[in-house]
Design an enzyme around this catalytic site. Sequence first.
Site, PDB file in Angstrom:
ATOM      1  N   CYS A  88      20.358  15.392 -24.243  1.00 60.47           N
ATOM      2  CA  CYS A  88      18.923  15.457 -24.489  1.00 60.47           C
ATOM      3  C   CYS A  88      18.533  16.931 -24.526  1.00 60.47           C
ATOM      4  CB  CYS A  88      18.159  14.710 -23.399  1.00 60.47           C
ATOM      5  SG  CYS A  88      16.402  14.730 -23.725  1.00 60.47           S
ATOM      6  N   CYS A 238      12.517  17.382 -30.651  1.00 63.34           N
ATOM      7  CA  CYS A 238      13.777  16.691 -30.318  1.00 63.34           C
ATOM      8  C   CYS A 238      14.966  17.646 -30.504  1.00 63.34           C
ATOM      9  CB  CYS A 238      13.960  15.430 -31.156  1.00 63.34           C
ATOM     10  SG  CYS A 238      15.327  14.409 -30.584  1.00 63.34           S
TER      11      CYS A 238
HETATM   12  O1  PYC Z   1      15.233  16.455 -27.152  1.00 64.09           O
HETATM   13  O2  PYC Z   1      17.213  15.642 -27.619  1.00 64.09           O
HETATM   14  C1  PYC Z   1      16.043  15.499 -27.298  1.00 64.09           C
HETATM   15  C2  PYC Z   1      15.529  14.148 -27.013  1.00 64.09           C
HETATM   16  C3  PYC Z   1      16.191  12.961 -27.141  1.00 64.09           C
HETATM   17  C4  PYC Z   1      15.317  11.956 -26.761  1.00 64.09           C
HETATM   18  C5  PYC Z   1      14.137  12.540 -26.412  1.00 64.09           C
HETATM   19  N1  PYC Z   1      14.281  13.881 -26.563  1.00 64.09           N
END
Ligand code: PYC
Length: 312
Positions: A88, A238
């Site tokens: 994550c 993300c």
């Molecule tokens: O930032 O990799 C990320 C992530 C995955 C799910 C929520 N954030």
Amino acid sequence: MERIRVVDSHTGGEPTRVILEGQLSLAGATMAERRDYFRNHYDRYRTGVLCEPRGSDVLVGAVLTDPVETGSDVGVIFFNNVGYLGMCGHGTIGVVETLRFLDRVDVGRIKLDTPVGCVTAELHPSGEVSIQNVPSYLLAQDVPVEVPGVGRVEGDIAYGGNWFYIIHEPEYEISLARASELTTLTLRIMDALEAAGITGAEGAKIDHIELSGKPTLEAADSKNFVMCPGGAYDRSPCGTGTSAKLACLATRGLLSENQSYLQESVTGSVFRGSVIRAGSSWIPTITGRAHITASSELTFDPVDPIRWGLVP
Ligand code: PYC
């Protein structure tokens, strides 16, 4: 009364709740074994800490352990309202900020072991954190899927520490005002991929869907909307999704090594990314910033029938 100490942060709007070590003893020689041990023996901590009434579907949790690799500083297992994440990105930035808040790390390098490999973080004097992620790659390009009520869409299947289906075209209009519409769309795409048997490598479920759109910020290269497992969309750009996307762009010849790419999220927060080649994969570096929002003790009343969370 059982008590669990947690530190909360958000990275570009996406929250991370870190369970501090010392309360759970996780057996296993690798982080994948420790994750399985946590799942088999302590899954109630995941649901109790993250699900309602204490948490919400948006929260990502992290539990810290001793490292498993020589030279690493800490081990970390990420999870959410429905299960476990390989890696994550926003969560790693949140963990580093949490360790800084606890005075356990200083400016410089921190090596973190995760169930999918070792990640190196650099805490900058500005408070920004750069993470060098696990090798990321494009598995299959322009994979079509028929989505009931939507029609045919095409996307790349790519890995960035989790499995992604990334739609580059058409560009969607991405805004918070359209979040519920985009949530419905991306959940339908996720279901359609599963129904069609379209997976990541070795049958891995594709549990993140990433849409692309024109950026709102002048400096950004694109804006994304990322649906995560469990039905909540990522408020940050993300980290693993940006890693997977940069691997796609680099493989397609649309991004050079070390070229900076600014990925804006649906909420307007930004990660800066770049890649370097590593054989047939790419090593992404993703930079962002987290802020602490709470340092608290959760209490679990033994007579509370839903102390371990509301689980569907
Ligand atoms: O930032 O990799 C990320 C992530 C995955 C799910 C929520 N954030």
